[in-house]
Design a protein around this motif. Structure first.
Motif: not given
Ligand code: TXA
Ligand code: MG
Length: 318
Positions: A276-284, A227-229, A286-288
């Motif tokens: 199944a949920r892993f990358f979506a949680a990291l994307h979320r 992630p960027r964070t 990472d947006k904060l």
């Protein structure tokens, strides 16, 4: 300008056949696909992802029956694994056919081959009637996409079309396996567990993917999936310092003070659901606009190993 999004497999197949780049749903992650027999189209994949030419692509087939279009040999252990797990999250490294360009395989004598399970991807492979080269549809080194919107964010302005197949069911990339004379070597942990592979193929060796002197799996860099964070992987969650903006990623729900956001992937620790949920949680997360993401180590078995592998590489980036 951002690219078009469709659920029409025939449109996606047409664009691929005419040399275009299409983001395609698979059961693991979204792939950035091109006709594997068209070197110009394949070159566009590397440019769009800003991917180094030493990192070979996986070639996708409609079924096991097509293996001879890309490979010259299917050793018995590979044949057993393919019969059992294709279509599915398994990539086999096989001696390549001369017709597969060096661009696809980064000059290696072998090719990574996979038969994906997503019904829309299967339809595209049937309709396009060519092998499809497809790396994960993210910028090189960044978080893998498990939803169409993840692709739009990273690559929307450089590709022709996105085929929307919804969220990916497996959620981490395929397990990459190379058959050897005396067993098999896992080159990348992924959506098919080591335990499942061992049950069919016998003794399993894990490649030392971080050896820089003789990398067995080119492209398996210690720094990846980031992630960027900045992210840290820890055995247990620390209390976040007051005034900080930290986010937390855990397998199970947790009470922990000071975090701006907590993503707990499951109620009961199911590692298949967690993947199944892993990358979506990291994307979320990472947006904060967080200062840091803290990830608590996952159990080192089943798909927990593949999740830990990605978290280690993400953490090594910072
Ligand atoms: O699940 C997946 O495998 C996804 C979907 C789209 O199929 N694809 C994917 O591709 O993860 P990518 O490009 O992100 O990762 C491909 C990796 C390379 O980095 C390399 O480590 C390995 O596959 N690979 C490909 N061909 C290889 C070969 N001939 N020998 C050894 N490793 C190879
Ligand atoms: Mg990738």
């Amino acid at each position: 300008m951002t690219c078009r999004v469709t659920t029409d497999a025939a449109w996606a197949a047409d664009v691929l056949r005419s040399g275009g780049l299409v983001a395609l749903p698979t059961e693991t992650v979204y792939g950035l696909g091109a006709d594997a027999t068209n070197p110009t189209a394949v070159a566009r994949i590397f440019a769009a992802k800003q991917r180094p030419a030493f990192d070979p692509l996986i070639v996708h087939l409609a079924s096991l029956a097509h293996w001879q279009t890309v490979a010259t040999e299917l050793p018995p252990r590979a044949a057993q694994l393919a019969a059992r797990f294709w279509p599915g999250p398994l990539t086999l490294v096989l001696p390549k056919q001369s017709g597969i360009s060096d661009l696809v395989t980064s000059g290696l004598p072998t090719v990574g081959v996979r038969v994906p399970r997503h019904p829309l991807m299967q339809a595209v492979l049937e309709l396009a009637d060519c092998p499809i080269a497809a790396p994960s549809a993210n910028r090189f080194g960044r978080l893998s996409p498990t939803r169409p919107e993840h692709v739009v964010e990273q690559l929307g302005n450089v590709i022709d079309l996105i085929l929307d197949g919804g969220p990916c069911a497996v959620g981490v990339e395929s397990t990459i396996v190379r058959p050897d004379v005396d067993g098999v070597t896992i080159l990348r942990l992924g959506g098919l567990s080591v335990e499942d592979i061992a049950a069919v193929a016998g003794p399993v060796r894990l490649a030392a993917t971080e050896s820089s002197t003789a990398p067995e799996a080119p492209g398996m860099l210690p720094q990846h999936y980031a992630p960027r964070t900045p992210i840290a992987l820890v055995p247990a969650a620390p209390v976040a310092p007051s005034g900080s903006r930290w986010g937390l990623l855990t397998l199970r729900p947790i009470m922990c003070d000071g975090y701006v956001a907590i993503e707990s992937l499951t109620a009961d620790g199911d590692l298949i659901l967690a993947a199944a949920r892993f990358f979506a949680a990291l994307h979320r997360l990472d947006k904060l606009g967080l200062d840091r993401i803290i990830a608590v180590e996952f159990p080192e078995h089943g798909l927990g190993r593949a999740i830990n592998d990605r978290l280690r590489r993400a953490a090594a980036t910072y």
